[in-house]
Design a protein around this motif. Structure first.
Motif, PDB file in Angstrom:
ATOM      1  N   ILE A 148      40.770  53.624  40.046  1.00  0.00           N
ATOM      2  CA  ILE A 148      39.831  52.757  39.329  1.00  0.00           C
ATOM      3  C   ILE A 148      40.190  51.299  39.551  1.00  0.00           C
ATOM      4  O   ILE A 148      39.306  50.447  39.757  1.00  0.00           O
ATOM      5  N   ARG A 149      41.462  50.981  39.507  1.00  0.00           N
ATOM      6  CA  ARG A 149      41.894  49.608  39.748  1.00  0.00           C
ATOM      7  C   ARG A 149      41.556  49.141  41.155  1.00  0.00           C
ATOM      8  O   ARG A 149      41.224  47.973  41.391  1.00  0.00           O
ATOM      9  N   LEU A 150      41.652  50.051  42.111  1.00  0.00           N
ATOM     10  CA  LEU A 150      41.308  49.700  43.489  1.00  0.00           C
ATOM     11  C   LEU A 150      39.809  49.417  43.610  1.00  0.00           C
ATOM     12  O   LEU A 150      39.392  48.482  44.296  1.00  0.00           O
ATOM     13  N   ILE A 151      38.997  50.219  42.920  1.00  0.00           N
ATOM     14  CA  ILE A 151      37.546  50.006  42.938  1.00  0.00           C
ATOM     15  C   ILE A 151      37.186  48.669  42.295  1.00  0.00           C
ATOM     16  O   ILE A 151      36.288  47.952  42.760  1.00  0.00           O
ATOM     17  N   LEU A 152      37.899  48.316  41.235  1.00  0.00           N
ATOM     18  CA  LEU A 152      37.603  47.080  40.507  1.00  0.00           C
ATOM     19  C   LEU A 152      38.348  45.870  41.055  1.00  0.00           C
ATOM     20  O   LEU A 152      38.180  44.756  40.531  1.00  0.00           O
ATOM     21  N   ALA A 153      39.138  46.062  42.084  1.00  0.00           N
ATOM     22  CA  ALA A 153      39.960  44.970  42.624  1.00  0.00           C
ATOM     23  C   ALA A 153      39.137  43.740  43.013  1.00  0.00           C
ATOM     24  O   ALA A 153      39.549  42.603  42.725  1.00  0.00           O
ATOM     25  N   PRO A 154      37.980  43.887  43.677  1.00  0.00           N
ATOM     26  CA  PRO A 154      37.188  42.682  44.009  1.00  0.00           C
ATOM     27  C   PRO A 154      36.793  41.870  42.776  1.00  0.00           C
ATOM     28  O   PRO A 154      36.829  40.636  42.804  1.00  0.00           O
ATOM     29  N   LEU A 155      36.414  42.573  41.701  1.00  0.00           N
ATOM     30  CA  LEU A 155      36.051  41.858  40.475  1.00  0.00           C
ATOM     31  C   LEU A 155      37.268  41.173  39.866  1.00  0.00           C
ATOM     32  O   LEU A 155      37.182  40.035  39.388  1.00  0.00           O
ATOM     33  N   THR A 156      38.411  41.868  39.892  1.00  0.00           N
ATOM     34  CA  THR A 156      39.632  41.288  39.353  1.00  0.00           C
ATOM     35  C   THR A 156      40.055  40.068  40.160  1.00  0.00           C
ATOM     36  O   THR A 156      40.479  39.049  39.595  1.00  0.00           O
ATOM     37  N   PHE A 214      48.238  52.151  29.005  1.00  0.00           N
ATOM     38  CA  PHE A 214      49.578  51.634  29.285  1.00  0.00           C
ATOM     39  C   PHE A 214      49.806  51.500  30.794  1.00  0.00           C
ATOM     40  O   PHE A 214      50.266  50.454  31.280  1.00  0.00           O
ATOM     41  N   VAL A 215      49.491  52.551  31.539  1.00  0.00           N
ATOM     42  CA  VAL A 215      49.661  52.504  32.997  1.00  0.00           C
ATOM     43  C   VAL A 215      48.762  51.420  33.601  1.00  0.00           C
ATOM     44  O   VAL A 215      49.164  50.698  34.527  1.00  0.00           O
ATOM     45  N   SER A 216      47.552  51.291  33.062  1.00  0.00           N
ATOM     46  CA  SER A 216      46.623  50.276  33.558  1.00  0.00           C
ATOM     47  C   SER A 216      47.193  48.867  33.369  1.00  0.00           C
ATOM     48  O   SER A 216      47.048  47.998  34.240  1.00  0.00           O
ATOM     49  N   ASN A 217      47.866  48.630  32.239  1.00  0.00           N
ATOM     50  CA  ASN A 217      48.487  47.319  32.009  1.00  0.00           C
ATOM     51  C   ASN A 217      49.624  47.055  32.990  1.00  0.00           C
ATOM     52  O   ASN A 217      49.798  45.924  33.475  1.00  0.00           O
ATOM     53  N   VAL A 218      50.399  48.093  33.274  1.00  0.00           N
ATOM     54  CA  VAL A 218      51.491  47.943  34.242  1.00  0.00           C
ATOM     55  C   VAL A 218      50.931  47.579  35.623  1.00  0.00           C
ATOM     56  O   VAL A 218      51.458  46.700  36.316  1.00  0.00           O
ATOM     57  N   SER A 270      48.171  46.044  36.135  1.00  0.00           N
ATOM     58  CA  SER A 270      47.638  44.679  36.036  1.00  0.00           C
ATOM     59  C   SER A 270      48.720  43.647  36.358  1.00  0.00           C
ATOM     60  O   SER A 270      48.445  42.631  37.017  1.00  0.00           O
ATOM     61  N   PHE A 271      49.954  43.905  35.898  1.00  0.00           N
ATOM     62  CA  PHE A 271      51.056  43.008  36.236  1.00  0.00           C
ATOM     63  C   PHE A 271      51.237  42.935  37.751  1.00  0.00           C
ATOM     64  O   PHE A 271      51.413  41.857  38.326  1.00  0.00           O
ATOM     65  N   GLY A 272      51.190  44.099  38.383  1.00  0.00           N
ATOM     66  CA  GLY A 272      51.361  44.120  39.837  1.00  0.00           C
ATOM     67  C   GLY A 272      50.238  43.385  40.547  1.00  0.00           C
ATOM     68  O   GLY A 272      50.480  42.645  41.518  1.00  0.00           O
ATOM     69  N   PHE A 329      48.060  38.719  43.527  1.00  0.00           N
ATOM     70  CA  PHE A 329      47.036  37.684  43.672  1.00  0.00           C
ATOM     71  C   PHE A 329      47.654  36.285  43.677  1.00  0.00           C
ATOM     72  O   PHE A 329      47.172  35.382  44.368  1.00  0.00           O
ATOM     73  N   ARG A 330      48.725  36.105  42.902  1.00  0.00           N
ATOM     74  CA  ARG A 330      49.388  34.804  42.900  1.00  0.00           C
ATOM     75  C   ARG A 330      49.989  34.479  44.262  1.00  0.00           C
ATOM     76  O   ARG A 330      50.041  33.311  44.673  1.00  0.00           O
ATOM     77  N   ARG A 331      50.433  35.504  44.938  1.00  0.00           N
ATOM     78  CA  ARG A 331      50.964  35.290  46.284  1.00  0.00           C
ATOM     79  C   ARG A 331      49.848  34.973  47.272  1.00  0.00           C
ATOM     80  O   ARG A 331      50.035  34.208  48.217  1.00  0.00           O
ATOM     81  N   LEU A 332      48.699  35.592  47.042  1.00  0.00           N
ATOM     82  CA  LEU A 332      47.576  35.396  47.960  1.00  0.00           C
ATOM     83  C   LEU A 332      46.833  34.086  47.722  1.00  0.00           C
ATOM     84  O   LEU A 332      46.210  33.541  48.640  1.00  0.00           O
ATOM     85  N   VAL A 333      46.865  33.589  46.474  1.00  0.00           N
ATOM     86  CA  VAL A 333      46.119  32.380  46.118  1.00  0.00           C
ATOM     87  C   VAL A 333      46.993  31.151  46.374  1.00  0.00           C
ATOM     88  O   VAL A 333      48.087  31.032  45.816  1.00  0.00           O
ATOM     89  N   ASP A 334      46.479  30.250  47.220  1.00  0.00           N
ATOM     90  CA  ASP A 334      47.166  28.996  47.544  1.00  0.00           C
ATOM     91  C   ASP A 334      46.424  27.864  46.840  1.00  0.00           C
ATOM     92  O   ASP A 334      45.306  27.503  47.208  1.00  0.00           O
TER      93      ASP A 334
END
Length: 606
Positions: free
Chosen positions: A376-384, A544-548, A550-552, A557-562
């Motif tokens: 689910i997180r992979l599917i929603l990754a573009p929105l995130t 709980f797993v979803s929050n974990v 989210s941290f990852g 994204f912080r590494r990817l965003v300049d």
């Protein structure tokens, strides 16, 4: 007295003495009677008399009973006497006992399931469930479920069939037929009134079902709140009578099916044609900790269908499993509570297919939940990612926004106008961060309906949780905390702590949220700590797993965003948009803000 008289009396006395001494008959001798024989003789006389009295009384009673039966059952009185016998049919999934008294279902056991106490799951029995069918005969109601039927058994391929008949002759009979296939939770049921036009009136038949719904789950309060009557009027959508402690509803329109729906199991009746109308009710007794609710279904069956071979129905005794219920009849899958239409759509077309796919290859449901989170997180990754980029742009603009606010201290309208102008020149859409978050909400809330109502998780353990369909208690409290409960759920605690951490991380990026709103965002996780403490462990583990994860994602994204690149892009946008006119939307927004500010000033002057 002279001498002659005296001599005469002496002679007579002498003659009498001689006579009685030698010639008189012997006195009768009283016979000697044995006491035992006398007693037995008296007893025989008494028993014979009593027996004659009993026979006379029995004959009189039989006559009275016969008269009463004729008065009660009319032409069906000849079938009011008999002995009850049960026939048991069994397939891969259920064991069902039928009785010749009334031709009714007496007991249903679901083979693949247990109660929370690890006992056989008896969905209904002769004590908890009772059905009756009442038809009109010679203008009087007759309860044909009190009659004794003749039973015959047969097989049609892999289907077992029982035929119950009350037959006046070969061409006139009332028949009830049950057919159980080799597997599944459906029992075909037929009611046939054959050649009974002069015996059964042309009035619709009443079918009444009383069901004291048993307790099968650990969470009694939740089980009660999930128990109600579901029904589907023909040509309309599925509805229910409500889940309160006292509910009742009359449906005047034709009905396709109804069920006594619990959290994980249902029992109900489906018509091939229709049921003309119905009355349904549910009643709960707060002091009763054994029976969940007392349920009643009174439905009307068209007598014309029963007389023309169209009286065909199907009993359903089984689980609220989406894979199974969607194969029963139209709308029957709605016995599985998947939420409102939007959330149901997400569950139906995404969550359930993915879950069922994983279930084919993995037997541990905790691992299935973890994999479901990643998918689910992979599917929603573009929105995130879009939301994260929007917050990054806002962070870059924050110094300029603070400067505008400081310059126009106290003038909210001017501050807002200049801030919007800054967004336009930099090519930033302030809504670009909110919209992706809103689009993720249906997926988040769909899980809220999926996990607590997923029978696949019932009695499945993972880590310290013994049953993923209910709460995981690591500590049972000796008291009850209002709005929290009498136990501590560890998955709920972990979910709350991780949610607070995710909220804090996002607030470092989100520069738009200021003041009280920034504090209020931490209240929601605390509220969920209380609200979800008694919910499904599968749900809180998923969050709980979803929050974990989210941290990852945030770290990635912080590494990817300049941010330096973002600044360069914004500078180029400013050069392009120097002479760009405001959009119609921006113009209308400015006009609305001006009007609002003028109204505020006018009100202040007054």
């Amino acid at each position: 007295m002279d001498r002659k008289q005296i001599i005469g009396m002496v002679v007579m006395l002498a003659l009498m003495t001689v006579y009685f001494q030698f010639f008189a008959p012997e006195p009768p001798v009283k016979p000697v009677v044995d006491e035992t024989t006398a007693t037995e003789s008296a007893q025989v006389t008494t028993d014979t008399s009593a027996q004659n009295s009993v026979q006379e009384l029995t004959a009189e009673q039989d006559s009275m009973v016969s008269a009463m039966q004729k008065e009660r059952y009319g032409l069906f009185a000849g079938f009011a006497n008999g002995s009850e016998e049960n026939i048991v049919l069994e397939n891969k999934d259920v064991v069902i006992a039928f009785s010749n008294k009334g031709a009714t279902v007496k007991n249903v056991e679901l083979k693949g399931y247990k109660t929370f106490e690890d006992q056989p799951l008896i969905l209904l029995d002769k004590v908890s469930s009772h059905t009756e069918m009442i038809l009109q005969s010679n203008y009087k109601p007759v309860n044909v479920s009190e009659l004794y039927y003749t039973a015959t058994q047969e097989s049609k391929g892999d289907t077992s069939v029982i035929r119950y008949r009350v037959a006046f002759d070969a061409n006139r009979y009332l028949e009830q037929v049950y057919s159980l296939p080799v597997s599944g939770f459906q029992v075909k049921y037929e009611i046939n009134l054959v050649g009974l036009d002069g015996i059964v009136d042309n009035q619709d038949v009443k079918f009444n079902w009383k069901n004291d719904i048993k307790r099968y789950e650990k969470t009694f309060k939740e089980s009660r709140s999930k128990t109600t009557v579901y029904y589907m009027p023909i040509g309309e959508g599925v509805d229910n009578i409500g889940s309160g402690d006292s509910e009742a509803e009359t449906i005047a329109s034709p009905i396709k099916w109804f069920t006594f729906k619990q959290k994980f199991f249902s029992s109900g009746l489906i018509a091939d044609n229709q049921m003309s109308s119905a009355f349904y009710s549910m009643e709960a007794n707060e002091e009763d900790t054994i029976t969940i609710k007392h349920a009643i279904a009174n439905v009307i069956l068209p007598v014309g269908d029963l007389k023309t071979g169209k009286g065909k129905f199907t009993y359903y005794f089984g689980p609220n499993d989406y894979k199974i219920t969607k194969q029963v009849t139209d709308g029957f899958e709605e016995n599985v509570d998947l939420g409102w239409k939007l959330f149901r759509f997400v569950n139906k077309w995404l969550i359930i297919p993915v879950f069922n796919f994983l279930e084919q290859y993995i037997s541990n449901y905790g691992i299935i939940i973890i994999l479901l989170v990643f998918i689910i997180r992979l599917i929603l990754a573009p929105l995130t990612y879009t939301s994260h980029m929007s917050m990054a742009k806002m962070k870059v603009l924050k110094p300029e926004m603070d400067a505008i606010k400081e310059k126009n201290d106290g003038d909210a309208q001017k501050t807002q106008q200049e801030t919007m102008a800054l967004y336009q020149k930099a090519g930033v859409n302030p809504l670009s961060g909110c919209i992706p978050m809103l689009l993720q909400f249906p997926f988040l809330l769909a899980m809220f309906n999926f996990f607590p109502n997923s029978i696949e998780l019932r009695q499945e353990s993972f880590l310290w949780a013994h049953d993923l369909s209910t709460y995981d208690s690591i500590w049972d409290l000796p008291f009850t905390i209002p709005f929290y409960g009498d136990h501590v759920s560890l998955f709920t605690l972990l979910m709350t702590l991780s949610t607070l951490a995710v909220t804090w991380t996002n607030s470092q990026m989100n520069t738009q949220m200021q003041g009280p709103m920034k504090t209020m965002q931490y209240m929601m996780p605390i509220m969920f700590l209380f609200f979800l403490n008694s919910y499904s462990a599968g749900l809180t583990f998923y969050y709980f797993v979803s929050n974990v994860v989210s941290f990852g994602q945030t770290a990635l994204f912080r590494r990817l965003v300049d941010e330096d690149k973002i600044k360069l892009v914004m500078e180029e946008n400013r050069k392009k948009n120097v002479n760009k006119k405001k959009s119609k939307f921006q113009q209308k927004l400015d006009e609305a803000m001006k009007a609002s500010e003028e109204a505020r000033k006018t009100k202040k002057k007054k």
